[in-house]
Design an enzyme around this catalytic site. Sequence first.
Site, PDB file in Angstrom:
ATOM      1  N   ARG A  27      -0.628 -13.649  -6.069  1.00 16.41           N
ATOM      2  CA  ARG A  27       0.237 -12.603  -4.649  1.00 16.41           C
ATOM      3  C   ARG A  27       2.249 -12.191  -4.892  1.00 16.41           C
ATOM      4  NH1 ARG A  27      -2.517 -13.399   0.376  1.00 16.41           N
ATOM      5  NH2 ARG A  27      -0.876 -14.010   1.616  1.00 16.41           N
ATOM      6  N   GLY A 100       6.055 -14.659   3.826  1.00 13.95           N
ATOM      7  CA  GLY A 100       6.557 -13.748   5.485  1.00 13.95           C
ATOM      8  C   GLY A 100       7.713 -13.232   5.273  1.00 13.95           C
ATOM      9  N   GLU A 485      -7.206   7.900  -9.160  1.00 11.54           N
ATOM     10  CA  GLU A 485      -7.384   6.033  -8.810  1.00 11.54           C
ATOM     11  C   GLU A 485      -6.897   5.492 -10.297  1.00 11.54           C
ATOM     12  OE1 GLU A 485      -7.283   3.983  -7.626  1.00 11.54           O
ATOM     13  OE2 GLU A 485      -8.619   2.123  -8.491  1.00 11.54           O
ATOM     14  N   LYS A 489      -4.380   3.181 -11.892  1.00  9.29           N
ATOM     15  CA  LYS A 489      -3.935   1.966 -12.595  1.00  9.29           C
ATOM     16  C   LYS A 489      -3.260   2.296 -13.979  1.00  9.29           C
ATOM     17  CE  LYS A 489      -6.283   0.362 -10.871  1.00  9.29           C
ATOM     18  NZ  LYS A 489      -6.629   0.732  -9.461  1.00  9.29           N
ATOM     19  N   GLU A 492       0.532   1.708 -12.416  1.00  9.87           N
ATOM     20  CA  GLU A 492       0.859   0.556 -12.720  1.00  9.87           C
ATOM     21  C   GLU A 492       0.506  -1.384 -13.322  1.00  9.87           C
ATOM     22  OE1 GLU A 492      -1.877  -1.677  -9.266  1.00  9.87           O
ATOM     23  OE2 GLU A 492      -3.460  -0.723 -10.045  1.00  9.87           O
ATOM     24  N   HIS A 508      -0.569  25.591  -9.781  1.00  9.69           N
ATOM     25  CA  HIS A 508       0.340  25.419  -8.749  1.00  9.69           C
ATOM     26  C   HIS A 508       2.160  24.262  -9.186  1.00  9.69           C
ATOM     27  CE1 HIS A 508      -2.348  27.859  -6.801  1.00  9.69           C
ATOM     28  NE2 HIS A 508      -2.823  27.188  -7.280  1.00  9.69           N
ATOM     29  N   LYS A 607      -0.766  -8.683  -5.840  1.00  2.72           N
ATOM     30  CA  LYS A 607      -1.936  -8.602  -5.492  1.00  2.72           C
ATOM     31  C   LYS A 607      -2.658  -8.257  -3.582  1.00  2.72           C
ATOM     32  CE  LYS A 607      -6.683  -8.006  -5.951  1.00  2.72           C
ATOM     33  NZ  LYS A 607      -7.365  -6.827  -6.671  1.00  2.72           N
TER      34      LYS A 607
HETATM   35  O1  M6R Z   1      -5.932  -5.784  -0.620  1.00  2.00           O
HETATM   36  P1  M6R Z   1      -5.749  -3.771  -0.652  1.00  2.00           P
HETATM   37  O2  M6R Z   1      -7.112  -3.631  -0.831  1.00  2.00           O
HETATM   38  O3  M6R Z   1      -5.390  -3.584   1.467  1.00  2.00           O
HETATM   39  O4  M6R Z   1      -4.993  -3.356  -1.073  1.00  2.00           O
HETATM   40  C1  M6R Z   1      -4.065  -2.061  -1.456  1.00  2.00           C
HETATM   41  C2  M6R Z   1      -3.762  -1.550  -2.385  1.00  2.00           C
HETATM   42  O5  M6R Z   1      -1.874  -2.781  -2.274  1.00  2.00           O
HETATM   43  C3  M6R Z   1      -4.058  -2.151  -3.498  1.00  2.00           C
HETATM   44  O6  M6R Z   1      -5.625  -1.292  -3.781  1.00  2.00           O
HETATM   45  C4  M6R Z   1      -3.218  -1.819  -4.553  1.00  2.00           C
HETATM   46  O7  M6R Z   1      -3.009  -0.352  -4.138  1.00  2.00           O
HETATM   47  C5  M6R Z   1      -3.519  -2.227  -6.226  1.00  2.00           C
HETATM   48  N1  M6R Z   1      -2.715  -2.869  -6.985  1.00  2.00           N
HETATM   49  C6  M6R Z   1      -4.172  -0.930  -7.181  1.00  2.00           C
HETATM   50  O8  M6R Z   1      -4.949  -1.077  -8.269  1.00  2.00           O
END
Ligand code: M6R
Length: 612
Positions: A27, A100, A485, A489, A492, A508, A607
């Site tokens: 987190r 938060g 996607e 990957k 990131e 384009h 995450k």
């Molecule tokens: O938990 P969620 O599916 O709502 O999260 C959405 C995005 O934050 C999440 O998919 C993020 O893009 C990942 N790091 C992608 O691998």
Amino acid sequence: MCGIVAYSGKKAACPILIEGLKRLEYRGYDSSGVSLLNGSLQTFKKKGKVKDLENILPKEELTATLGIGHTRWATHGEPNDVNAHPHLSGNGRLALVHNGIIENYASIKEALIKRGHTFSSETDTEVLVHYIEELQSEGKLALEEAVRQALLHVEGAYAIVVIDSQEPNKLVGAKKQSPLVVGIAEDSFYFASDATPIISHTNKVVYLKDGEIAVAELGKELVIRQLSNIEQKLDVQELSLDIQQIEKGGYEHYMLKEIDEQPKTIADGMRGRLNGKEGWTRLDGLEEYSNRISSVKRIIIAACGTSWHSGLIGEYLIEEFARIPVEVEYASELRYRNPIIGKDDLVIAISQSGETADTLAAVNLAKEKGALVYGLVNAVGSTIARASHCGSYLHAGPEIGVASTKAFTSQVTLLAIMALNLGMKRGTLSNTTYHRLISALEQIPSQLSKVLEQKEQIKYIAGEIKSATNALYLGRGFNFPVALEGALKLKEISYIHAEGYPAAEMKHGPIALIDIYMPVFVIATKGGSYDKIVSNIQEVKARKGKIIAIITEGDETIKDLADYYIEIPLTEEALTPLLSVVPLQLLSYYIAVMRGCNVDQPRNLAKSVTVE
Ligand code: M6R
């Protein structure tokens, strides 16, 4: 963002907190800290990972049996030792951890400074603990009452746990828009951002609701009150989560473990939801609201990141099979633009964590506007799962690696089942096609196992392109979202700049980027646009780009054209994303490992994105 954990019981608190923080590190992981109550408060905080915090803990045993811990993803103030949590009150009596954002912290801080408070950090959190302290000492209040009164004036999102050195058996937690779970064992209490730090100690939990304060005092029953001070009935749930499920099981990284789990997680997602032999599909969420769903005029899918990509595939599947118009929205855009949503709409919220702030806000907005909300969520008991009218869990098990992998394929699986089910009910899908697709879907787990057998070859290709600085991903139709996607990957976890495009869009603009240094990943499986994608490959080759193609088994034409290829078994075109995405996940994984990147905890990410 941020993970919080707290313990009160008979055992030493520190090891329990550290173990809990490690489970919550996904987190946020820029700094961490613990406060332990042993007569007075002992606080240890450190920039970096939880292991850096462990390194500064005293060698002698810490005997405190009550404490709080935090792992941070910075919002206010840079990641450093001072801004790390817990934060202490000015008189040193209280310690607080927070996940938060306190939106009105600046005005509260200004008022507190005028009344003589001084602050050592740049955080919004320190303001809150000072505010609680002031209310507590002015009114001679019990801790929970001071917390309650302070929160009445707080705007924003929070999950907090506070301890007071003068009330040594008490943990006080509260939540609004950030998750907080309380674990109840025979002689101890736990608080955590999710259940993973709790389940090795107890399976009895209470998920706090927005605007609730929980008081856990040893020797007494847990008490939950609303901010308005009305006591709530305890809703104790029994978790069935298995601790084995969230451990690495011999893998170096969670991401690889989670990629490898996909044949099983896809099968788990299908269990009880379709049967090829008998030719049926069933999702309880759809059955529960079948009358309403049968009359929807439009479906809106709201999600972020990888979940948004699966939503795009959902759009293609639902429009193709059920002929219902679908719009796919970034939840962060949808919520801020006064969208036209009404009671004839079905809003599908897709989220692995079930805690993404923007997706949750989109859910609440859709509910306010009268739409029916269907949650496709992985984390059981998460906020989005509870906020939705109905829904389906992915049953993919905990996903710990920050890069989402198995959640994506489970989301696509569920969306495919949903599209088939709606298509069958609406009569837009012939019986033959319906049965053929169900059987094809049932084959996916075993076909995926074959894809996973090609790891050595994929690793070799990764080695050939690991030094690239840019990459392009191309796909058409159902595989266009897979291109997006694949690019996400790669960027990131390996920090290589990558773009995903519909293959035909290449000419384009992006074609200008192609030269001998540009790897171009093309999802070129057999299907309606096969000839077109072969032409796109030729166009890239003519500009000397390096082609890495994902092809259908035995496709000799593209084998001859591509610099490198990875074969996937033949399936229905609509289901190819479930297979074609996996080599791209593995390529990103191996490239990131070869570049020495922290695969499971990439820089700047977390995450669970519980801030806006
Ligand atoms: O938990 P969620 O599916 O709502 O999260 C959405 C995005 O934050 C999440 O998919 C993020 O893009 C990942 N790091 C992608 O691998």
